[in-house]
Motif scaffolding. Sequence first.
Motif: not given
Lengths: 326, 321
Positions: A69-73, B121-123, B128-136
């Motif tokens: 999911g992180a890769a998709m985003t 669900i994991p996706l 959410a991880f990406t948003a948190q990682y990017q500080g968004s």
Amino acid sequence: MRKIWYKTAINEAMHEEMARDERVFLIGEDVDLFGGVFKISRGLVERFGARRVRGTPISESAFVGLAAGAAMTGLRPIVEMMYIDFALVAMDQLINQAASTSYMSGGRVRLPLVVRGQYGTGTSEAAQHSRNFESWFINTPGYKVVMPSTAYDAKGLLKSAIRDENPVLYLENRVLYTHKEEVPEGEWLVPLGSAEVKRAGADITVVATGYAVHKALSAAEQLAGRVDVEVLDPRTLDPLDLPAVLSSVRKTANLLVVQEAPVQCSFASEVVRLVVQEAFRDLEHPPLALGAADVPVPFSPALERAVIPQVEDIVAAVQRVLEKGA
Amino acid sequence: MESIDLHIKRELLEYLVLIRRFEERVKVLYHQGAIMGAIHLYIGQEAVAVGVCRSLRDEDTVFSTHRGHGHAIAKSGEVERIMAELMGRDEGLSRGHGGSMHLFEPPKGLMGGNGIVGGGIPLSLGGAFTAQYQGSDRISVGFFSDGAVNQGTFAECLNLAALWKLPVLLVCENNQYAATTPVERSTAVRDVVGRARAFGVRAEKVDGNDVEAVFQAATAAVAALRQSQGPRLLECETYRVEPHCGIIPDERTPGERELWNPRDPVSLFVGRLVGEGAISASDLEALERRVRERLDRAVEFGARSPWPDPQVDPHRTWVLQ
């Protein structure tokens, strides 16, 4: 030239790619503590912090899916599987999700994901810590499959895998972790999909993968003077560098494929199929695929050794191909 | 709870009606053979998709399910290209590669449905991880149903989301059925909210057929998520009116569906808005006409769109560098 371990080469590749691209992060069990159980991620958490080096609970489906999911985003995850056997717990996330999503989206989503995992036999860890999965993933549309046999290739291929736009399964051989080899300093890559002749020869092509490359090289040494063996390491199993395989086979007119995985419906049987299909008339003798016995890998060293192809098995197989064929 | 602005109420109604009529149209087209494959209709659950998705921004990501037409429409505002995708056409959202269960519109945060119950669900944690990682302050939403709460991914993800305080809103659409098995035959402890709380995820149950209740609960949860207060779960109690999917027969107890009729999310909200004087009969007529005309155009667009060309399509799934 400096000599470094195969596992140090993998570690260097991650250091360099994480420094190069802020989107790259590492996720997996224990990767933030003591550098992971095999010390492959040594120094990464100290240098890049807990935000980019994420130790996880033992929840393979959750963290593989999270990485997909992180890769998709927009991120570029490296997932570490402590043992590749554990990938089975996350197979839905690895196959139904990660491998299929980009295609199912009609290319509207990209999924740049590297799944690193160590595999191998010869360390008495029994069937659930000794699997070879390369053929499963070759059979799955969506994955590139990389299997380095040297420290040089391990570093150059991992850097390419991290920069690739697709899911890549990157398989590390744990027996090779402490092999020390010459690796240059500085920035270079080994492109995915490029094979390399590890030893040139005139009489037979031995295509070998992972640790079997080293066994094939030893077999070639033993046969030297009688049989001139060419050892070819595909390095990337999917996409396969078929032109390199065919050009070697057209030169030697004979083929043996060696792997540590069982042969049925596998990489080795696939290489034999392709060569028969594309270069049948160039072959002198019927080709042969050599691999593990069709049993779960046993524990006892006496049994384990017997089910995995050893140097003497490769010597015998070469002679069998050249004398009477498979 | 703050009352909802009139223009938002009208928007919620517009989406409710659009999704209901879309699904009714899909049902007809499916039986005519113009739409193929596994079609899972969303009729009866519209208030969940509308209430949640209309509380989001475009850049917030939504990971949907096999029953995802409602999420897709409510999140993306698309209709024409969704219809074309259901018809397997080249101008479909996923260029005919995904179909009903795999609708993607990344610029609007729609990150696809899923053919595997619990698989998304994991996706959704990844978004959410990406948003948190990017500080968004973006957030991510994972939809799933009561069927998915018995998958391992649900338990694993509750723990991981809570552990890492991920900005993810987990939305359980409790539609009473896991495929054709009723929830009481699949789930020993039916308290999904309690399960979430046991993992340290703040959770709340809401009437999933009341679009205002869902919208208000989602809006409050989203505001908390944007302030990094950790993951949230909403259990939306609703009812799947149609069979599990187009090809599977449904042998529900006679009269069961009728018991839910008074709770129909569309008529419930229409009745309330008429009662409040917020809309008139002629407003409603105009809305139905607008929706009908839009769906006519969507069906026409889909039918006119070319089939994907197998000659042009890449034979390997890999993306070129």
